[in-house]
Design a protein around this motif. Structure first.
Motif, PDB file in Angstrom:
ATOM      1  N   ASP A  16       0.695  -1.364  -0.034  1.00 37.21           N
ATOM      2  CA  ASP A  16       0.002  -0.004  -0.232  1.00 37.21           C
ATOM      3  C   ASP A  16       0.746   1.392  -0.028  1.00 37.21           C
ATOM      4  O   ASP A  16       0.613   2.114   0.519  1.00 37.21           O
ATOM      5  CB  ASP A  16      -0.844   0.066   1.242  1.00 37.21           C
ATOM      6  N   SER A  17       1.983   1.222  -0.431  1.00 38.31           N
ATOM      7  CA  SER A  17       2.862   2.351  -0.638  1.00 38.31           C
ATOM      8  C   SER A  17       2.325   3.490  -1.645  1.00 38.31           C
ATOM      9  O   SER A  17       1.432   3.035  -2.361  1.00 38.31           O
ATOM     10  CB  SER A  17       4.102   2.021  -1.073  1.00 38.31           C
ATOM     11  N   LEU A  18       2.660   4.608  -1.090  1.00 43.93           N
ATOM     12  CA  LEU A  18       2.224   5.899  -1.928  1.00 43.93           C
ATOM     13  C   LEU A  18       2.438   5.686  -3.250  1.00 43.93           C
ATOM     14  O   LEU A  18       1.698   6.100  -4.501  1.00 43.93           O
ATOM     15  CB  LEU A  18       2.432   7.100  -1.298  1.00 43.93           C
ATOM     16  N   ARG A  20       3.351   3.162  -5.123  1.00 47.47           N
ATOM     17  CA  ARG A  20       2.475   2.117  -5.736  1.00 47.47           C
ATOM     18  C   ARG A  20       1.131   2.708  -6.182  1.00 47.47           C
ATOM     19  O   ARG A  20       0.486   2.484  -7.298  1.00 47.47           O
ATOM     20  CB  ARG A  20       2.402   0.848  -4.933  1.00 47.47           C
ATOM     21  N   ARG A  21       0.590   3.244  -5.120  1.00 44.03           N
ATOM     22  CA  ARG A  21      -0.946   4.003  -5.580  1.00 44.03           C
ATOM     23  C   ARG A  21      -0.795   4.826  -6.445  1.00 44.03           C
ATOM     24  O   ARG A  21      -1.564   5.033  -7.574  1.00 44.03           O
ATOM     25  CB  ARG A  21      -1.377   4.505  -4.293  1.00 44.03           C
ATOM     26  N   GLU A  24      -0.595   2.812  -9.658  1.00 39.04           N
ATOM     27  CA  GLU A  24      -1.723   2.315  -9.885  1.00 39.04           C
ATOM     28  C   GLU A  24      -2.913   3.291 -10.644  1.00 39.04           C
ATOM     29  O   GLU A  24      -3.691   2.998 -11.485  1.00 39.04           O
ATOM     30  CB  GLU A  24      -2.403   1.654  -8.872  1.00 39.04           C
ATOM     31  N   ASN A  25      -3.015   4.481  -9.960  1.00 42.65           N
ATOM     32  CA  ASN A  25      -3.726   5.553 -10.389  1.00 42.65           C
ATOM     33  C   ASN A  25      -3.351   5.747 -11.823  1.00 42.65           C
ATOM     34  O   ASN A  25      -4.256   6.288 -12.769  1.00 42.65           O
ATOM     35  CB  ASN A  25      -3.656   6.857  -9.406  1.00 42.65           C
ATOM     36  N   ASP A  28      -4.704   3.088 -14.130  1.00 39.41           N
ATOM     37  CA  ASP A  28      -5.992   3.135 -14.302  1.00 39.41           C
ATOM     38  C   ASP A  28      -6.744   4.413 -14.867  1.00 39.41           C
ATOM     39  O   ASP A  28      -8.062   4.063 -15.621  1.00 39.41           O
ATOM     40  CB  ASP A  28      -6.556   2.935 -12.879  1.00 39.41           C
ATOM     41  N   ASP A 154      -3.373  13.777   1.494  1.00 32.55           N
ATOM     42  CA  ASP A 154      -3.350  12.744   0.450  1.00 32.55           C
ATOM     43  C   ASP A 154      -3.276  13.294  -0.890  1.00 32.55           C
ATOM     44  O   ASP A 154      -4.246  13.916  -1.365  1.00 32.55           O
ATOM     45  CB  ASP A 154      -4.676  12.116   0.368  1.00 32.55           C
ATOM     46  N   LEU A 156      -3.071  12.274  -3.554  1.00 35.27           N
ATOM     47  CA  LEU A 156      -3.892  11.552  -4.788  1.00 35.27           C
ATOM     48  C   LEU A 156      -5.241  12.183  -4.938  1.00 35.27           C
ATOM     49  O   LEU A 156      -6.102  11.925  -5.562  1.00 35.27           O
ATOM     50  CB  LEU A 156      -3.878  10.102  -4.523  1.00 35.27           C
TER      51      LEU A 156
END
Length: 179
Positions: A16-18, A20-21, A24-25, A28, A154, A156
């Motif tokens: 759940d690393s930032l 990685r997010r 993924e963002n 996607d 956050d 993101l």
């Protein structure tokens, strides 16, 4: 425009690393005609050792090399550990740089983005990643760097920050290979 494949190297192994997010963002929400593929298995790579890199290589190295070799571009999304890039990213670049002059990153447009909870947002890690990728033979697109501080909230959820990351991906896609 033909489809563009971007291999994404995430410099953090934490699920759940930032960073990685962020990757993924971007995956996607990739622009039409662009596929971002997060390269899995970086944590399975043994430390680079020329003794292991002969006629046969460890399966993890073979899979990472294949994924990156099949891509048109490479994007590193990485935090900063102790003022440099994480060991997992450095090791991946070592594996991708060989065989010398013909490694999977040779000639590929390459960019670095990421975030870290410091005022500088990972700037030194990103500079070191660019240098290492250049030596490995990648075509580093130096003006594409987003070193985002994640000290406040956050990132993101911040549309302006997300747009900076997306703009970096578009600039990488638009970069013309020189080789």
């Amino acid at each position: 425009m033909t489809d563009t494949r971007v291999a994404v190297l995430v410099g953090s192994l934490r699920a759940d690393s930032l960073n990685r997010r962020i990757a993924e963002n971007l995956r996607d929400n990739a622009p039409e005609g662009v596929t971002l593929e997060i390269v899995e298995g970086l944590g399975d790579l043994p430390f680079y050792n020329e003794d292991l890199d002969g006629e046969t290589v460890p399966e993890a190295a073979s899979l990472v090399r294949k994924t990156v070799a099949e891509a048109d571009r490479v994007l590193a999304v990485t935090p900063e550990y102790n003022a440099t890039m994480p060991a997992v990213l450095n090791n991946a670049i070592d594996w991708l740089s060989r065989p010398y002059g013909a490694g999977a990153v040779v000639g590929k447009p390459f960019a670095v983005i990421g975030a870290t909870p410091t005022p500088y947002g990972g700037k030194w890690a990103h500079e070191h990643t660019q240098k290492s990728a250049t030596i490995a033979g990648a075509q580093v697109v130096e003006h594409i760097v987003v070193s985002q501080s994640a000290m406040e909230g956050d990132i993101l959820a911040d549309e302006a920050v997300v747009a900076k990351f997306a703009d970096a991906v578009q600039a990488l896609v638009d970069a013309e290979p020189t080789a």
